[in-house]
Design a protein around this motif. Structure first.
Motif, PDB file in Angstrom:
ATOM      1  N   ALA A 218      -6.055  11.814  -1.235  1.00 55.59           N
ATOM      2  CA  ALA A 218      -5.199  10.856  -1.941  1.00 55.59           C
ATOM      3  C   ALA A 218      -4.623   9.809  -0.997  1.00 55.59           C
ATOM      4  N   ALA A 219      -4.333  10.195   0.238  1.00 59.80           N
ATOM      5  CA  ALA A 219      -3.761   9.252   1.194  1.00 59.80           C
ATOM      6  C   ALA A 219      -4.693   8.064   1.401  1.00 59.80           C
ATOM      7  N   PHE A 220      -5.969   8.357   1.546  1.00 65.38           N
ATOM      8  CA  PHE A 220      -6.928   7.304   1.857  1.00 65.38           C
ATOM      9  C   PHE A 220      -7.346   6.517   0.625  1.00 65.38           C
ATOM     10  N   VAL A 221      -7.486   7.182  -0.523  1.00 70.17           N
ATOM     11  CA  VAL A 221      -7.942   6.469  -1.707  1.00 70.17           C
ATOM     12  C   VAL A 221      -6.875   5.485  -2.186  1.00 70.17           C
ATOM     13  N   HIS A 222      -5.590   5.791  -1.995  1.00 71.01           N
ATOM     14  CA  HIS A 222      -4.551   4.840  -2.394  1.00 71.01           C
ATOM     15  C   HIS A 222      -4.494   3.645  -1.436  1.00 71.01           C
TER      16      HIS A 222
ATOM     17  N   ALA B 244       0.854  -1.192   0.000  1.00 74.39           N
ATOM     18  CA  ALA B 244       0.000   0.000   0.000  1.00 74.39           C
ATOM     19  C   ALA B 244       0.887   1.238   0.000  1.00 74.39           C
ATOM     20  N   LEU B 245       0.722   2.069  -1.005  1.00 71.82           N
ATOM     21  CA  LEU B 245       1.551   3.265  -1.128  1.00 71.82           C
ATOM     22  C   LEU B 245       1.127   4.341  -0.135  1.00 71.82           C
ATOM     23  N   ARG B 246       2.112   5.004   0.436  1.00 67.71           N
ATOM     24  CA  ARG B 246       1.839   6.196   1.234  1.00 67.71           C
ATOM     25  C   ARG B 246       1.903   7.391   0.282  1.00 67.71           C
ATOM     26  N   VAL B 247       0.765   8.015   0.083  1.00 67.72           N
ATOM     27  CA  VAL B 247       0.623   9.112  -0.877  1.00 67.72           C
ATOM     28  C   VAL B 247       0.015  10.302  -0.150  1.00 67.72           C
ATOM     29  N   SER B 248       0.412  11.498  -0.545  1.00 68.21           N
ATOM     30  CA  SER B 248      -0.202  12.697   0.024  1.00 68.21           C
ATOM     31  C   SER B 248      -0.343  13.776  -1.032  1.00 68.21           C
ATOM     32  N   GLN B 249      -1.448  14.496  -0.933  1.00 70.54           N
ATOM     33  CA  GLN B 249      -1.636  15.677  -1.762  1.00 70.54           C
ATOM     34  C   GLN B 249      -1.579  16.935  -0.911  1.00 70.54           C
ATOM     35  N   ALA B 250      -1.485  16.739   0.432  1.00 67.72           N
ATOM     36  CA  ALA B 250      -1.587  17.881   1.343  1.00 67.72           C
ATOM     37  C   ALA B 250      -0.322  18.130   2.153  1.00 67.72           C
TER      38      ALA B 250
ATOM     39  N   ARG C 164       5.713  18.961   2.868  1.00 68.94           N
ATOM     40  CA  ARG C 164       7.101  18.547   2.685  1.00 68.94           C
ATOM     41  C   ARG C 164       7.267  17.878   1.328  1.00 68.94           C
ATOM     42  N   GLU C 165       8.221  18.352   0.542  1.00 68.89           N
ATOM     43  CA  GLU C 165       8.402  17.870  -0.817  1.00 68.89           C
ATOM     44  C   GLU C 165       8.652  16.373  -0.859  1.00 68.89           C
ATOM     45  N   ARG C 166       9.347  15.829   0.163  1.00 63.89           N
ATOM     46  CA  ARG C 166       9.680  14.403   0.141  1.00 63.89           C
ATOM     47  C   ARG C 166       8.459  13.503   0.304  1.00 63.89           C
ATOM     48  N   HIS C 167       7.317  14.112   0.670  1.00 65.77           N
ATOM     49  CA  HIS C 167       6.077  13.342   0.799  1.00 65.77           C
ATOM     50  C   HIS C 167       5.082  13.657  -0.315  1.00 65.77           C
ATOM     51  N   ARG C 168       5.473  14.489  -1.281  1.00 61.43           N
ATOM     52  CA  ARG C 168       4.575  14.863  -2.370  1.00 61.43           C
ATOM     53  C   ARG C 168       4.371  13.671  -3.299  1.00 61.43           C
ATOM     54  N   GLY C 169       3.107  13.316  -3.544  1.00 62.06           N
ATOM     55  CA  GLY C 169       2.841  12.108  -4.312  1.00 62.06           C
ATOM     56  C   GLY C 169       3.226  10.909  -3.455  1.00 62.06           C
ATOM     57  N   ILE C 170       4.064  10.017  -3.989  1.00 67.57           N
ATOM     58  CA  ILE C 170       4.514   8.862  -3.218  1.00 67.57           C
ATOM     59  C   ILE C 170       5.596   9.316  -2.237  1.00 67.57           C
ATOM     60  N   SER C 171       5.379   9.031  -0.981  1.00 65.63           N
ATOM     61  CA  SER C 171       6.330   9.426   0.067  1.00 65.63           C
ATOM     62  C   SER C 171       7.680   8.738  -0.123  1.00 65.63           C
ATOM     63  N   HIS C 172       8.725   9.428   0.288  1.00 65.94           N
ATOM     64  CA  HIS C 172      10.052   8.812   0.246  1.00 65.94           C
ATOM     65  C   HIS C 172      10.111   7.575   1.138  1.00 65.94           C
TER      66      HIS C 172
END
Length: 373
Positions: A350-354, A256-262, A265-273
């Motif tokens: 996005a966090a929850f839908v992924h 399960a990918l950790r994704v954020s739109q909110a 921090r750039e390192r968490h934009r889209g798929i988290s580092h």
């Protein structure tokens, strides 16, 4: 470092299975009233007016998830000894509040014959879909996705010990059990308090299949992960190790990918580092990487990042695009609050839908079998 305080219980704030949160007035003139949590299996159930001893370190540091005081003892109202349940597996080992449990895999367990059977000895999950995530907040969203496809699926939660050790800390788990969204819970490693205990993640996973007869398992650390802003100093990197365990035992790992739109921090934009580290560098085995298929800008970014992650991965990650129709309604029907890093469903959708897409994909494996395509 531990900062001790003494206080008196003034009222009960709320309760859920295994825990009670109190308002406690600290001793001393003009002392504040603070939130304090008591685990009833450890300290019993203090009453209004009782004197309690507190560990207030996290409260004074202003920590997030665990930023409250914890009741260490109610010295004037010690709980009675609990009935003996046998077992000799100690968790929270060599701490003042260590406890002894009957683990599902130990010799005196009623399940020991199952856990020493031929299939378990061989380490055979029989293709069990296992969704792995790094944040506890993903759990209810994963279940929403599973239930959208397979409402009657038996789903077991395996809680690892990267965050909270007592499962009673999680109001989310209490609510999911109350509403029948979980078939059972297994706490592994130093985590404790599940419906079953297991010594290792491997034996816990095998118990989900052979003791709980689960159709799907979800592996996530307890609430309150630890992060340091560094690549490796984050407890969620254990998600990669969990996928290694799933493959070792013949399961089907779903990352399960950790994704954020909110997250700012750039390192968490889209798929988290963190996902890129856990799944791309620590996972050394084949695993499925579901991506919620959306046609917006963020969806395009996540899909591009997922393909790059798969191309660079140490293992063999398979990007799987998952349709999102129906997921919104499924997420809004979750019977517990959805919150990740302090943000709700609409604040970081996005966090929850992924996470839900990962659950939906895992449920689809039950329909299609576990053959790779």
């Amino acid at each position: 470092m531990m900062q001790w305080r003494e206080g008196s219980v003034t009222r009960v704030r709320r309760r859920w299975p295994g825990a009670v949160e109190y308002a406690v007035q600290l001793a001393g003139e003009g002392a504040a009233t603070v939130r304090a949590l008591a685990y009833t299996a450890l300290v019993g159930e203090p009453q209004v007016g009782d004197r309690v001893l507190l560990n207030a370190s996290a409260l004074f540091r202003g920590l997030g998830t665990g930023g409250l005081a914890f009741v260490v003892a109610a010295p004037d109202r010690l709980p009675a000894d609990p009935p003996s349940q046998g077992g000799h597996i100690v968790k929270a080992r060599y701490t003042p509040q260590q406890q002894m449990f009957m683990a599902v895999d130990e010799q005196d367990s009623q399940h020991h014959s199952t856990m020493t059977g031929d299939r378990v000895r061989a380490g055979d999950l029989g293709g069990l879909p296992v969704v792995v995530a790094d944040l506890h907040s993903a759990l209810p969203a994963v279940l929403a996705g599973v239930r959208l496809e397979r409402p009657q699926a038996r789903v077991a939660y395996v809680m690892t010990d990267g965050g909270a050790l007592p499962i009673a800390f999680s109001r989310t788990v209490a609510g999911l059990l109350e509403h029948g969204w979980l078939t059972g819970t297994i706490t592994v490693g130093q985590a404790y308090g599940g419906q079953h205990e297991a010594v290792t993640l491997h034996s816990g996973l095998l118990a989900t299949r052979h003791v709980l007869a689960a159709d799907v398992a979800v592996v996530v650390q307890g609430p309150g992960n630890v992060g340091t802003g560094t690549t490796w100093g984050y407890t969620g990197v254990a998600a990669g190790e969990a996928l290694n365990a799933v493959a070792t035992l013949g399961g089907r790992g779903v990352a399960a990918l950790r994704v954020s739109q909110a997250d700012a921090r750039e390192r968490h934009r889209g798929i988290s580092h963190h996902s890129r580290t856990a799944y791309g560098r620590i996972c050394l085995v084949p695993a499925d990487l579901p991506v919620a298929s959306t046609d917006d800008e963020l969806g395009g970014l996540v899909l591009e990042q997922a393909h790059q992650l798969a191309a660079d991965a140490s293992g063999s990650l398979r990007v799987r695009e998952v349709p999102v129709d129906g997921l919104d309604g499924a997420l809004r029907r979750v019977p517990v609050p959805l919150s990740t890093m302090g943000r709700g469903l609409d604040e970081d959708y996005a966090a929850f839908v992924h996470s839900a897409a990962a659950g939906r994909y895992a449920a689809g494996l039950l329909e299609a079998g576990t053959s790779e395509s």
